[in-house]
Design a protein around this motif. Structure first.
Motif, PDB file in Angstrom:
ATOM      1  N   SER A 180      -4.648 -57.488 -57.043  1.00  0.00           N
ATOM      2  CA  SER A 180      -3.330 -57.718 -57.642  1.00  0.00           C
ATOM      3  C   SER A 180      -2.492 -56.437 -57.612  1.00  0.00           C
ATOM      4  N   TYR A 181      -3.152 -55.295 -57.748  1.00  0.00           N
ATOM      5  CA  TYR A 181      -2.436 -54.016 -57.623  1.00  0.00           C
ATOM      6  C   TYR A 181      -1.883 -53.873 -56.212  1.00  0.00           C
ATOM      7  N   LYS A 182      -2.721 -54.247 -55.230  1.00  0.00           N
ATOM      8  CA  LYS A 182      -2.286 -54.094 -53.850  1.00  0.00           C
ATOM      9  C   LYS A 182      -1.126 -55.045 -53.542  1.00  0.00           C
ATOM     10  N   ASN A 183      -1.173 -56.231 -54.183  1.00  0.00           N
ATOM     11  CA  ASN A 183      -0.048 -57.160 -54.015  1.00  0.00           C
ATOM     12  C   ASN A 183       1.251 -56.573 -54.535  1.00  0.00           C
ATOM     13  N   LEU A 184       1.099 -55.819 -55.609  1.00  0.00           N
ATOM     14  CA  LEU A 184       2.297 -55.164 -56.156  1.00  0.00           C
ATOM     15  C   LEU A 184       2.889 -54.196 -55.128  1.00  0.00           C
ATOM     16  N   PHE A 185       1.994 -53.513 -54.412  1.00  0.00           N
ATOM     17  CA  PHE A 185       2.472 -52.652 -53.315  1.00  0.00           C
ATOM     18  C   PHE A 185       3.233 -53.505 -52.293  1.00  0.00           C
ATOM     19  N   SER A 186       2.605 -54.649 -51.880  1.00  0.00           N
ATOM     20  CA  SER A 186       3.234 -55.486 -50.847  1.00  0.00           C
ATOM     21  C   SER A 186       4.598 -55.964 -51.314  1.00  0.00           C
ATOM     22  N   LYS A 187       4.658 -56.387 -52.589  1.00  0.00           N
ATOM     23  CA  LYS A 187       5.949 -56.852 -53.110  1.00  0.00           C
ATOM     24  C   LYS A 187       7.018 -55.779 -52.955  1.00  0.00           C
ATOM     25  N   ASN A 188       6.599 -54.532 -53.021  1.00  0.00           N
ATOM     26  CA  ASN A 188       7.545 -53.431 -52.843  1.00  0.00           C
ATOM     27  C   ASN A 188       7.658 -53.010 -51.379  1.00  0.00           C
ATOM     28  N   LYS A 189       7.101 -53.866 -50.511  1.00  0.00           N
ATOM     29  CA  LYS A 189       7.188 -53.651 -49.066  1.00  0.00           C
ATOM     30  C   LYS A 189       6.528 -52.348 -48.614  1.00  0.00           C
ATOM     31  N   VAL A 190       5.438 -52.021 -49.261  1.00  0.00           N
ATOM     32  CA  VAL A 190       4.659 -50.859 -48.828  1.00  0.00           C
ATOM     33  C   VAL A 190       3.187 -51.243 -48.888  1.00  0.00           C
ATOM     34  N   ALA A 191       2.350 -50.398 -48.305  1.00  0.00           N
ATOM     35  CA  ALA A 191       0.916 -50.684 -48.367  1.00  0.00           C
ATOM     36  C   ALA A 191       0.199 -49.431 -48.815  1.00  0.00           C
ATOM     37  N   PHE A 192      -0.865 -49.614 -49.573  1.00  0.00           N
ATOM     38  CA  PHE A 192      -1.655 -48.462 -49.980  1.00  0.00           C
ATOM     39  C   PHE A 192      -2.504 -48.012 -48.796  1.00  0.00           C
ATOM     40  N   PRO A 193      -2.335 -46.759 -48.348  1.00  0.00           N
ATOM     41  CA  PRO A 193      -3.081 -46.323 -47.163  1.00  0.00           C
ATOM     42  C   PRO A 193      -4.583 -46.245 -47.431  1.00  0.00           C
ATOM     43  N   GLN A 194      -5.368 -46.816 -46.547  1.00  0.00           N
ATOM     44  CA  GLN A 194      -6.821 -46.822 -46.728  1.00  0.00           C
ATOM     45  C   GLN A 194      -7.456 -45.534 -46.228  1.00  0.00           C
ATOM     46  N   ASP A 195      -6.769 -44.856 -45.327  1.00  0.00           N
ATOM     47  CA  ASP A 195      -7.324 -43.623 -44.770  1.00  0.00           C
ATOM     48  C   ASP A 195      -7.119 -42.460 -45.752  1.00  0.00           C
ATOM     49  N   PRO A 196      -8.217 -41.827 -46.206  1.00  0.00           N
ATOM     50  CA  PRO A 196      -8.076 -40.739 -47.179  1.00  0.00           C
ATOM     51  C   PRO A 196      -7.140 -39.631 -46.726  1.00  0.00           C
ATOM     52  N   MET A 197      -7.193 -39.278 -45.430  1.00  0.00           N
ATOM     53  CA  MET A 197      -6.306 -38.216 -44.956  1.00  0.00           C
ATOM     54  C   MET A 197      -4.844 -38.630 -45.081  1.00  0.00           C
ATOM     55  N   GLU A 198      -4.616 -39.908 -44.734  1.00  0.00           N
ATOM     56  CA  GLU A 198      -3.254 -40.437 -44.845  1.00  0.00           C
ATOM     57  C   GLU A 198      -2.776 -40.360 -46.304  1.00  0.00           C
ATOM     58  N   GLN A 199      -3.685 -40.708 -47.228  1.00  0.00           N
ATOM     59  CA  GLN A 199      -3.358 -40.634 -48.660  1.00  0.00           C
ATOM     60  C   GLN A 199      -2.935 -39.212 -49.028  1.00  0.00           C
ATOM     61  N   LEU A 200      -3.724 -38.269 -48.528  1.00  0.00           N
ATOM     62  CA  LEU A 200      -3.469 -36.872 -48.867  1.00  0.00           C
ATOM     63  C   LEU A 200      -2.110 -36.412 -48.316  1.00  0.00           C
ATOM     64  N   PHE A 201      -1.819 -36.805 -47.092  1.00  0.00           N
ATOM     65  CA  PHE A 201      -0.540 -36.403 -46.501  1.00  0.00           C
ATOM     66  C   PHE A 201       0.625 -36.985 -47.281  1.00  0.00           C
ATOM     67  N   GLU A 202       0.533 -38.284 -47.574  1.00  0.00           N
ATOM     68  CA  GLU A 202       1.639 -38.950 -48.267  1.00  0.00           C
ATOM     69  C   GLU A 202       1.830 -38.363 -49.669  1.00  0.00           C
ATOM     70  N   ALA A 203       0.684 -38.105 -50.336  1.00  0.00           N
ATOM     71  CA  ALA A 203       0.757 -37.565 -51.700  1.00  0.00           C
ATOM     72  C   ALA A 203       1.415 -36.185 -51.682  1.00  0.00           C
ATOM     73  N   THR A 204       1.023 -35.379 -50.698  1.00  0.00           N
ATOM     74  CA  THR A 204       1.588 -34.025 -50.608  1.00  0.00           C
ATOM     75  C   THR A 204       3.102 -34.085 -50.421  1.00  0.00           C
ATOM     76  N   LYS A 205       3.529 -34.958 -49.524  1.00  0.00           N
ATOM     77  CA  LYS A 205       4.972 -35.071 -49.283  1.00  0.00           C
ATOM     78  C   LYS A 205       5.692 -35.544 -50.547  1.00  0.00           C
ATOM     79  N   ALA A 206       5.052 -36.488 -51.246  1.00  0.00           N
ATOM     80  CA  ALA A 206       5.700 -37.026 -52.453  1.00  0.00           C
ATOM     81  C   ALA A 206       5.858 -35.936 -53.512  1.00  0.00           C
ATOM     82  N   VAL A 207       4.838 -35.081 -53.646  1.00  0.00           N
ATOM     83  CA  VAL A 207       4.953 -33.997 -54.625  1.00  0.00           C
ATOM     84  C   VAL A 207       6.076 -33.045 -54.215  1.00  0.00           C
TER      85      VAL A 207
END
Ligand code: ADP
Ligand code: MG
Ligand code: MG
Length: 868
Positions: A180-207
């Motif tokens: 249901s959390y992931k659906n919330l992402f979809s509703k916002n037209k985004v997806a939670f990245p499954q690749d840990p490196m991708e997560q790290l890159f996106e998080a860094t940019k967001a900060v």
């Protein structure tokens, strides 16, 4: 190429600019041998590079981050990408100056649908999914701007439907929640990245991007932090405070941040992670309880916190996490504190020999002193009322205002000139703009280190947190307490020192000048060069000024002596007199009033110098304007109203502030000034006979030409001499000086100095006349000027150094050419302003003079001006 990333062993605390405060301190703690989970810091320069050009990330930073992660993997012996021996990390922002709660942190990075299962095998299902859930929520919030609350809604819905707490979910249920959390992402037209490196890159940019979010900008503006610094990003291997009953997380100050006592002050939660304590979700336990629950971790904490305080030579605000009984330190910084605690702590640190007296003086800002002398509730009035609720005394002070429930309402009300108290369940960084304008902040949840508490203490705003008796309903705009229901706009009074809330308005009083403040100010006086005098004329203000340590009175205005019903009548009689006889009668009356006034004033200040300024305002200020008043004046004076009206009309001026006032009046109507000096010397002579040593200082206002001063001075001297004779008194010393408040006076200061015993710069009028701005009307455009960056500051509050300041400097130099040792002071609003004081120190002014309540802060500022 510059180095983009530093591991915690490579960094140094001196490098805050590059590593941010958090990163620099993590590095420093690593060097001190404290248990800090391994990690690395991506520099603030990377942030600014990225914000200037997003392609920097792909082109340069990405490869470096990859290398740093590999390095972290080998350091920890864990893996960030494989499913065995799982390494998770946090991504933590950290700017040069600490900005609590202002930018964003993501925990448990590296989990995904598969790894969470392996992680569950390593630990347990509940814990693993707790971490994963938090990751999705924080990631969604920070990276995609999906509000945290939306995730909580899903959680609570499911708990309700299954009728059990999330901690009792089975694996399938946890997975359903995650979906249901992931659906919330979809509703916002985004997806939670499954690749840990991708997560790290996106998080860094967001900060990086969070550096420019609205609340961070507001906070920086509020605290004068430059916008070009950027934030560093700290990537740190996770330790888990949520892994069971022997784990937990907490926040501790090494001394009490409210009152400064040298005793640990803090809170923790067992089986909790990250910001649970700060967010005020569960009410935490006091740090002392940790001693019985996890004694080993507690003892380690004591040892480390002591080491940190000795090292940084200041009170520390420490964040820690305990994982299965083992303590980790995750952050330390110089703790934010109230004014009261600031003072207590510097004095204690000086007494403990950790810092010098000078260091103590430099560490206290003059604004802190201002807060220390700010109001508390009148205790007598307090005993008559009962508190309707009590919470935690999170930030001291006393305030009254109307209840509002949202930051927007707070802004709306204050824009209309109303005082507000912001009442909420808990505050979050989005509330910052509303918090700034509120007189006090009250929350029904959260502890002494909750967001509301920390921010309020930083701003010196009164605050009560954890007031659990209150049921705050923000959408219905009500707050329930027992059988009271309060609604928006209701008046309450808040005591941040006791945590009590009262209905209605309670009068406040200003606290006693306390011992510790005296101590610090005595040290300050020892190094100061500029003296501090007061602008005061009522007996109460004179006394307050002396109690606050004024070395004299720099400006005693005499206008007040002409007001008051009886007096203004005599003044009007004088102005409108039809013959000599009436003039004399009025003058005699005024003389007897003023003689008594001066006697009391001189007696109050005793042997301290007091500059008395002769009458300054334009005539029309004494005359009535509306028909009824004119009629009643005519009755009293035994005239026809029409005759009085005509006379008044004749006295009207188009530009009274530039008109017939100051010495100009003294020259056309010398009798008034003569009466004033006669009153001064009658009382001074009387006091001299009573044994007091007195040296009256008479100041003539608004001089623009030497001949004006010569003329006024000659008749004043004549009158004074005659008065001595009349009393058969051997003349004692007195001085006649002038106020410098016109640009022309500055330019001919060398000439004026020939016939003046002292100068005092009236910076209010001087600023007014130099800019051609009216002080009373500047409000109409100064804000636009600031917004359009035409002017940075209101020149009536902070001296305009390059214009008005130059004129003053010129005048001082010229005056000193004529009379090397002439006493020169400043009397005007800016005399109490820290920045302006530093300038006055440089150009060789002898004293500044400001209103009584600004004296303590000014005493500190004049010392700092020397030490800087
Ligand atoms: P803030 O600047 O808002 O204080 P932090 O970066 O300090 O944000 O993170 C908030 C909290 O998250 C920390 O106090 C700590 O409890 C938790 N946290 C951060 N990094 C880690 C980590 N590596 N392991 C465990 N908890 C962490
Ligand atoms: Mg935070
Ligand atoms: Mg922190």
């Amino acid at each position: 190429m510059e180095k983009l990333i530093y591991t915690f062993d490579e960094g140094r605390s001196g490098n805050k600019e590059l590593l941010g405060g958090k990163g620099a301190n993590l590095a420093e703690m690593t060097h001190l041998g404290l248990p800090v989970p391994e990690g690395f810091t991506i520099t603030t320069e990377c942030c600014m590079n990225y914000l200037a050009d997003a392609s920097f990330f792909e082109k340069q930073l990405k490869a470096e981050v990859l290398k740093a992660i590999q390095n972290l993997e080998s350091e920890t012996g864990k893996s960030f990408t494989s499913t065995e021996n799982i390494l998770l990390v946090s991504v933590r922002s950290g700017a040069v100056f600490s900005m609590p709660g202002m930018m964003d942190t993501i925990l448990n990075l590296g989990l995904n649908d598969h790894r969470v299962q392996d992680f569950a095998k390593l630990t347990n299902v509940n814990f693993a999914y707790d971490c994963y859930r938090r990751l999705l929520q924080m990631f969604g919030d920070v990276v995609y701007g999906i509000h945290k609350e939306q995730f909580n809604v899903l959680l609570h819905q499911m708990e309700k439907r299954l009728n059990k707490k999330v901690t009792d979910f089975n694996e399938a249920e946890h997975v359903e929640l995650i979906e249901s959390y992931k659906n919330l992402f979809s509703k916002n037209k985004v997806a939670f990245p499954q690749d840990p490196m991708e997560q790290l890159f996106e998080a860094t940019k967001a900060v990086f991007k969070s550096w420019n979010n609205q609340r961070a900008k507001v906070y920086r503006d509020l605290h004068n932090i430059p916008h070009h610094l950027g934030t560093a990003v700290n990537v740190q291997s996770m330790v888990f405070g949520n892994s069971g009953e022997e784990s937990g997380t907490g926040v501790v100050f090494t001394r009490n941040p409210s009152v400064g006592d040298n005793k640990l002050f803090g809170e923790f939660l067992i089986n909790a992670q990250g910001e649970d304590v700060v967010a005020g979700i569960r009410t935490p336990e006091p740090i002392e309880s940790l001693q019985t629950i996890l004694p080993e971790a507690y003892n380690d904490f004591i040892k480390h916190s002591h080491k940190l305080e000795q090292h940084y030579k200041d009170m520390q605000d420490i964040e820690f996490t305990i994982e299965n009984g083992k303590l980790y330190i995750l952050q330390t910084r110089n703790g934010k504190r109230t004014a009261k605690a600031t003072l207590k702590i510097v004095l204690d640190l000086a007494a403990e020999g950790l810092i010098s007296k000078e260091e103590a003086i430099m560490r206290v800002s003059p604004e802190v002193i201002d807060q220390l002398i700010h109001p508390v509730f009148d205790t007598e009035k307090l005993t008559a009322v009962d508190a309707f609720a009590t919470g935690l005394p999170a930030s001291p002070g006393a305030a009254t205002g109307s209840i509002v429930f949202t930051a927007d309402k707070a802004k709306e009300y204050t824009a209309l000139g109303k005082k507000v108290i912001l009442v909420r369940q808990e505050t979050s960084p989005e509330d910052i703009e509303g918090m700034v304008v509120s007189e006090a902040i009250v929350t029904s949840r959260g502890g002494m280190t909750s967001h509301a508490a920390v921010v309020a203490r930083g701003m010196g705003t009164c605050c009560v947190t954890g007031c659990e008796a209150l049921t705050v309903n923000e959408s219905a705009k009500t707050v329930l307490c027992g059988n009271h229901t309060l609604t928006e706009g209701d008046m309450i009074s808040v005591d941040g020192s006791t945590g009590s809330l009262y209905l209605g308005e309670i009068p406040t009083i200003v606290p006693e000048n306390d011992q510790s403040l005296q101590q610090l100010l005595t040290w300050a006086d020892e190094c100061a060069e500029l003296k501090v005098r007061a602008n005061a004329e009522t007996l109460q203000d004179l006394q307050t000024a002396i109690d606050f340590g004024a070395t004299g009175i720099g400006l005693a205005r005499t206008e007040h002596m002409f007001f008051g019903e009886e007096r203004v009548l005599e003044m009007r009689r004088l102005i409108l007199a039809k013959d000599e006889e009436e003039v004399q009668a009025a003058l005699n009356k005024l003389l007897s009033f003023q003689q008594e006034d001066f006697y009391q004033m001189l007696k109050t200040v005793q042997d301290k110098p007091m500059v008395i300024r002769l009458l300054d305002p334009p005539m029309h200020e004494f005359l009535p304007h509306d028909a009824n008043e004119i009629k009643s004046l005519a009755d009293q004076l035994n005239r026809y109203p029409s005759a009085v009206e005509k006379q008044i009309e004749k006295l009207q001026e188009t530009n009274p502030m530039l008109g017939h006032r100051g010495c100009r009046l003294g020259i056309t109507e010398p009798l008034i000034y003569q009466m004033q000096v006669k009153a001064i010397f009658n009382s001074a002579i009387q006091l001299a006979k009573e044994g007091l040593t007195i040296c009256p200082e008479i100041m003539v206002p608004l001089i623009s030409e030497k001949a004006e001063l010569d003329y006024v001075k000659s008749f004043l001297t004549e009158t004074i001499e005659a008065t001595f004779k009349e009393h058969q008194m051997e003349p004692f010393p007195y001085e006649i000086g002038t106020m410098i408040e016109l640009p022309r006076a500055c330019i001919i200061a060398d000439q004026l100095a020939e016939n003046a015993d002292f100068f005092s710069f009236g910076t209010n009028d001087l600023t007014q006349m130099t800019f051609g701005f009216s002080r009373d009307d500047i409000g109409k455009f100064i804000n636009t000027y600031k917004e359009k960056q035409i002017m940075q500051q209101d020149p009536f509050q902070v001296l305009d150094q390059s214009g008005v300041g130059e004129l003053i400097k010129l005048a001082v130099d010229k005056a000193r050419q004529t009379k090397e040792n002439m006493m020169i002071g400043i009397c005007g609003e800016v005399g109490g302003n820290t920045e302006s004081i530093a300038f006055f120190q440089q150009i060789g002014i002898d004293y500044v003079s400001c209103s009584p309540y600004r004296i303590p802060a000014a005493r500190l500022a004049v010392a700092q001006a020397v030490l800087k």
